[in-house]
Design an enzyme around this catalytic site. Structure first.
Site, mmCIF file in Angstrom:
data_model
loop_
_atom_site.group_PDB
_atom_site.id
_atom_site.type_symbol
_atom_site.label_atom_id
_atom_site.label_comp_id
_atom_site.label_asym_id
_atom_site.label_seq_id
_atom_site.Cartn_x
_atom_site.Cartn_y
_atom_site.Cartn_z
ATOM 1 N N GLY A 1 0.840 -1.189 0.000
ATOM 2 C CA GLY A 1 0.000 0.000 0.000
ATOM 3 C C GLY A 1 0.877 1.240 0.000
ATOM 4 O O GLY A 1 2.070 1.168 0.323
ATOM 5 N N CYS B 1 5.518 -0.290 7.646
ATOM 6 C CA CYS B 1 5.252 0.974 6.952
ATOM 7 C C CYS B 1 6.495 1.367 6.162
ATOM 8 O O CYS B 1 7.604 1.338 6.707
ATOM 9 C CB CYS B 1 4.909 2.058 7.972
ATOM 10 S SG CYS B 1 4.506 3.633 7.207
ATOM 11 N N LEU B 2 6.283 1.743 4.903
ATOM 12 C CA LEU B 2 7.427 2.130 4.073
ATOM 13 C C LEU B 2 8.068 3.421 4.580
ATOM 14 O O LEU B 2 9.215 3.711 4.243
ATOM 15 C CB LEU B 2 6.974 2.288 2.611
ATOM 16 C CG LEU B 2 6.395 1.009 1.985
ATOM 17 C CD1 LEU B 2 5.856 1.289 0.591
ATOM 18 C CD2 LEU B 2 7.451 -0.099 1.946
ATOM 19 N N HIS C 1 -2.729 7.505 7.229
ATOM 20 C CA HIS C 1 -1.713 8.399 6.630
ATOM 21 C C HIS C 1 -2.365 9.686 6.119
ATOM 22 O O HIS C 1 -1.807 10.775 6.253
ATOM 23 C CB HIS C 1 -1.009 7.711 5.457
ATOM 24 C CG HIS C 1 0.138 6.814 5.853
ATOM 25 N ND1 HIS C 1 1.226 7.269 6.565
ATOM 26 C CD2 HIS C 1 0.375 5.503 5.602
ATOM 27 C CE1 HIS C 1 2.080 6.264 6.741
ATOM 28 N NE2 HIS C 1 1.583 5.181 6.174
ATOM 29 N N HIS D 1 -4.756 1.488 7.685
ATOM 30 C CA HIS D 1 -3.402 2.031 7.848
ATOM 31 C C HIS D 1 -3.181 3.198 6.864
ATOM 32 O O HIS D 1 -2.687 4.259 7.243
ATOM 33 C CB HIS D 1 -2.398 0.897 7.605
ATOM 34 C CG HIS D 1 -0.960 1.287 7.600
ATOM 35 N ND1 HIS D 1 -0.059 0.864 8.546
ATOM 36 C CD2 HIS D 1 -0.228 2.056 6.736
ATOM 37 C CE1 HIS D 1 1.130 1.364 8.288
ATOM 38 N NE2 HIS D 1 1.056 2.082 7.174
ATOM 39 N N GLU D 2 -3.572 2.976 5.594
ATOM 40 C CA GLU D 2 -3.351 4.023 4.576
ATOM 41 C C GLU D 2 -4.256 5.232 4.824
ATOM 42 O O GLU D 2 -3.837 6.380 4.619
ATOM 43 C CB GLU D 2 -3.587 3.467 3.160
ATOM 44 C CG GLU D 2 -2.726 2.278 2.765
ATOM 45 C CD GLU D 2 -1.242 2.470 2.990
ATOM 46 O OE1 GLU D 2 -0.771 3.615 2.979
ATOM 47 O OE2 GLU D 2 -0.542 1.464 3.218
ATOM 48 N N GLN E 1 2.603 10.007 1.941
ATOM 49 C CA GLN E 1 3.961 9.451 2.094
ATOM 50 C C GLN E 1 4.917 9.937 1.001
ATOM 51 O O GLN E 1 6.128 9.820 1.157
ATOM 52 C CB GLN E 1 3.924 7.913 2.074
ATOM 53 C CG GLN E 1 3.208 7.313 3.284
ATOM 54 C CD GLN E 1 3.107 5.815 3.178
ATOM 55 O OE1 GLN E 1 2.198 5.289 2.555
ATOM 56 N NE2 GLN E 1 4.051 5.103 3.762
#
Ligand code: K1U
Ligand code: ZN
Length: 180
Positions: free
Chosen positions: A46, A92-93, A138, A134-135, A51
């Site tokens: 994702g 998480c990236l 963000h 999660h996204e 981000q």
């Protein structure tokens, strides 16, 4: 297409609140294509626009191993969430190398627009439900480590800051043509 730079925690830009998308044009299509390429390259399942320092309500997700089921969610809204919760070890990236358990709704129903501005709804459970929540966090400026204890969060912050300094040092040495 292009690989975009992913902001790393604790970059303060990760805490900006994203605005709704209002224009569905070629720029949006290119952004979606670049975000998908960036997510697959990372690799991740994702990626939220926040981000990559674009503060618009847009995210891409593909939880398949075959990487052939990309879904773009624009202006997503959770229209139903189960009382039942599940804990999943999230990554998480923007916080590479860190995985920890977060409790979220086990099942959700989401309404969103696709890249052409057409509305659709998705019922999600398991990893997809985790990833969408999660996204969407963000887009609200929230990173998953904020669900962890202050002690864990501070340790992660310190580790990330040290790593960032190391990466900056490597880049300096590379620019000077030295080995490190
Ligand atoms: O940074 C992000 O928001 C992407 C993140 C999504 C996510 C993963 C797990 C739980 C919740 C949200 C990632 O993709 S982290 C990398 C990852 O989980 C993964 C990478 C390659 C293959 C499979 C998973
Ligand atoms: Zn993330």
């Amino acid at each position: 297409m292009a690989i975009l730079n992913i902001l790393r925690y604790p970059d303060p830009r990760l805490h900006k609140v994203a605005k709704p998308v209002t224009v569905f044009d070629e720029r949006l299509e290119k952004l979606v294509a670049d975000m998908a390429e960036t997510m697959y390259d990372a690799p991740g399942i994702g990626l939220a626009a926040s981000q990559v320092d674009v503060h618009e309500q847009l995210l891409v997700i593909d939880i398949t191993e075959t990487k052939d089921d990309l879904v773009t969610y624009i202006n997503p809204e959770i229209i139903w969430a189960s009382d039942e919760k599940q804990v999943y070890d999230e990554g998480c990236l923007s916080v590479p190398g860190v995985y920890d358990g977060v409790e979220r709704h086990a099942k959700i129903k989401v309404r969103a627009l696709d890249v052409k501005g057409q509305p659709f709804e998705v019922e999600a459970d398991g990893l997809l439900a985790v990833c969408i929540q999660h996204e969407m966090d963000h887009l609200l400026g929230k990173v998953f480590v904020e669900y962890l204890s202050p002690l864990k969060r501070n340790r992660i912050k310190t580790k990330m800051i040290k790593e960032e300094r190391g990466l900056e040092r490597e880049a300096q040495l590379r620019a000077q043509g030295r080995r490190y």
